[in-house]
Write an enzyme that holds these catalytic residues in place. Structure first.
Site, PDB file in Angstrom:
ATOM      1  N   GLY A  13     -20.149 -31.119 -18.972  1.00 29.80           N
ATOM      2  CA  GLY A  13     -18.881 -30.697 -18.321  1.00 29.80           C
ATOM      3  C   GLY A  13     -17.821 -31.230 -18.687  1.00 29.80           C
ATOM      4  N   MET A  16     -13.247 -31.033 -23.815  1.00 32.34           N
ATOM      5  CA  MET A  16     -12.410 -31.483 -25.326  1.00 32.34           C
ATOM      6  C   MET A  16     -11.646 -30.935 -26.098  1.00 32.34           C
ATOM      7  SD  MET A  16     -15.812 -32.205 -27.907  1.00 32.34           S
ATOM      8  CE  MET A  16     -14.727 -32.268 -29.443  1.00 32.34           C
ATOM      9  N   ALA A  18     -10.545 -28.503 -29.365  1.00 35.49           N
ATOM     10  CA  ALA A  18     -11.356 -27.898 -30.217  1.00 35.49           C
ATOM     11  C   ALA A  18     -10.973 -28.501 -31.580  1.00 35.49           C
ATOM     12  CB  ALA A  18     -11.367 -26.487 -30.190  1.00 35.49           C
ATOM     13  N   LEU A  19      -9.843 -28.527 -31.822  1.00 39.77           N
ATOM     14  CA  LEU A  19      -9.166 -28.891 -33.219  1.00 39.77           C
ATOM     15  C   LEU A  19      -8.761 -30.414 -33.152  1.00 39.77           C
ATOM     16  CD1 LEU A  19      -8.754 -28.059 -36.082  1.00 39.77           C
ATOM     17  CD2 LEU A  19      -6.485 -27.320 -35.071  1.00 39.77           C
ATOM     18  N   LEU A  21      -7.902 -34.334 -35.523  1.00 37.08           N
ATOM     19  CA  LEU A  21      -7.733 -35.028 -36.751  1.00 37.08           C
ATOM     20  C   LEU A  21      -8.998 -35.938 -36.947  1.00 37.08           C
ATOM     21  CD1 LEU A  21      -5.607 -35.937 -38.995  1.00 37.08           C
ATOM     22  CD2 LEU A  21      -5.117 -37.789 -37.467  1.00 37.08           C
ATOM     23  N   ASP A  47     -11.143 -38.099 -34.358  1.00 37.58           N
ATOM     24  CA  ASP A  47     -12.503 -38.573 -34.732  1.00 37.58           C
ATOM     25  C   ASP A  47     -12.372 -39.786 -35.752  1.00 37.58           C
ATOM     26  OD1 ASP A  47     -15.445 -37.890 -35.221  1.00 37.58           O
ATOM     27  OD2 ASP A  47     -14.520 -38.033 -37.273  1.00 37.58           O
ATOM     28  N   TYR A  52     -15.894 -45.996 -41.312  1.00 39.64           N
ATOM     29  CA  TYR A  52     -14.883 -45.619 -41.897  1.00 39.64           C
ATOM     30  C   TYR A  52     -13.856 -46.831 -42.181  1.00 39.64           C
ATOM     31  CZ  TYR A  52     -16.051 -40.690 -40.658  1.00 39.64           C
ATOM     32  OH  TYR A  52     -16.639 -39.541 -40.420  1.00 39.64           O
ATOM     33  N   LYS A  77     -18.304 -43.282 -34.066  1.00 42.24           N
ATOM     34  CA  LYS A  77     -19.784 -43.071 -34.495  1.00 42.24           C
ATOM     35  C   LYS A  77     -20.262 -44.426 -34.810  1.00 42.24           C
ATOM     36  CE  LYS A  77     -18.279 -39.841 -37.699  1.00 42.24           C
ATOM     37  NZ  LYS A  77     -17.111 -39.344 -36.920  1.00 42.24           N
ATOM     38  N   HIS A 110     -24.293 -41.764 -36.283  1.00 41.59           N
ATOM     39  CA  HIS A 110     -23.438 -41.170 -37.608  1.00 41.59           C
ATOM     40  C   HIS A 110     -24.290 -40.418 -38.562  1.00 41.59           C
ATOM     41  CE1 HIS A 110     -19.948 -42.122 -40.394  1.00 41.59           C
ATOM     42  NE2 HIS A 110     -20.400 -40.970 -40.443  1.00 41.59           N
TER      43      HIS A 110
END
Length: 294
Positions: A13, A16, A18-19, A21, A47, A52, A77, A110
């Site tokens: 539910g 978020m 859809a597009l 960075l 994201d 990273y 992640k 990840h």
């Protein structure tokens, strides 16, 4: 088609954007400005990942942007080195501390740790606990092939909300997308424009494909914009990476057109079946394990 970034509803539910960075391979010194530019330019999904090594900079960018934290969908992640139940809980706290936030919107595993999948299961069970405690709004996975997805679902209590996988016109992964759809799992596309393909020495480039270029000319858009629209028209989430302000803006300027079903199918047909990067089933701690510093 919508004139603004569409929201997708996850299987629990939560909604978020859809597009968003992506910041994979964004140097720490470039990440802050990229996040600020994106958020001030309309993005609301960022994201990142522990692996990273730029979570702190993502958090700093969120704080510097002219956007309330509550309006930003933050996802990160956990890396395979920290799989296991207790170690995953600790890794979550480390990520939260680096980002400087008191909750996450989405936390993903990840990669699968195929040779020690029990550790993957335990890490996911830790994610389930964090979800129950309200410390994260949604949980999911990345790069799980259908057989691993089925195994994880059978051994845990909550179906992942997201499976973040490599998807672009030259590597569309229809079987994995179908497995996601079967369980109501959102496909989130990493390397959505095809960088993982072109950076691996392949001669072809989705951005230069005649089919894509023809559609770009038709809609007075760039090839990258056509490809991102293809993701959105499929109902995926996409997280293109850039640190260049003009590219960040270009990647977000995709809400004033849509592709026809035939045009979507014409891009689908470009699939080569060639993966960019290692097979997720090949990752192990001996080769890919490294310590995520606090």
């Amino acid at each position: 088609m919508t004139s603004t970034n569409p929201l997708v509803t996850l299987n629990n539910g939560v909604r978020m954007p859809a597009l968003g960075l992506g910041v994979f391979q964004s140097k720490p010194e470039e990440t802050v400005d990229a996040v600020v530019t994106a958020l001030n330019g309309g993005y609301r999904l960022i994201d990142t990942a522990a692996a990273y090594m730029n979570e702190r900079e993502v958090g700093e960018g969120i704080r510097r942007a002219e956007v309330d934290r509550a309006d930003v969908f933050v996802e990160t992640k956990i890396w395979i080195t920290d799989y296991g139940f207790d170690s995953a809980l600790r890794a979550f706290d480390v990520s939260l501390n680096k980002l400087g936030v008191d909750y996450l919107d989405l936390w993903l595993l990840h990669q699968p740790l195929a040779k020690e999948f029990d550790k993957t299961i335990q890490a996911y069970k830790a994610a389930e606990r964090l979800l129950a405690e309200g410390r994260v709004r949604a949980i999911g996975v990345s790069n799980l092939v259908p057989s691993r997805l089925e195994q994880l679902i059978s051994e845990t209590g909550i179906v992942p909300a997201v499976n973040q996988i490599q998807v672009h016109p030259y590597y569309t992964q229809p079987d994995l997308r179908a497995a996601n759809e079967k369980h109501g799992i959102l496909t989130q596309s990493w390397s959505p424009i095809g960088g993982a393909y072109t950076y691996r020495g392949n001669d072809r480039n989705p951005l230069l494909d005649p089919v894509v270029l023809s559609l770009a000319q038709k809609y007075s858009k760039t090839a990258a914009q056509v490809i991102l629209r293809w993701h959105l028209d499929h109902g995926f989430s996409a997280i293109p990476k850039s640190v260049r302000p003009e590219r960040i803006a270009e990647n977000f300027d995709v809400f004033d057109f849509s592709l026809t079903l035939d045009e979507i199918a014409s891009i689908d047909a470009l699939d080569t079946g060639v993966r960019g990067g290692p097979d997720p089933e090949s990752l192990d701690l001996e080769t890919y394990g490294f310590v995520i510093p606090d």
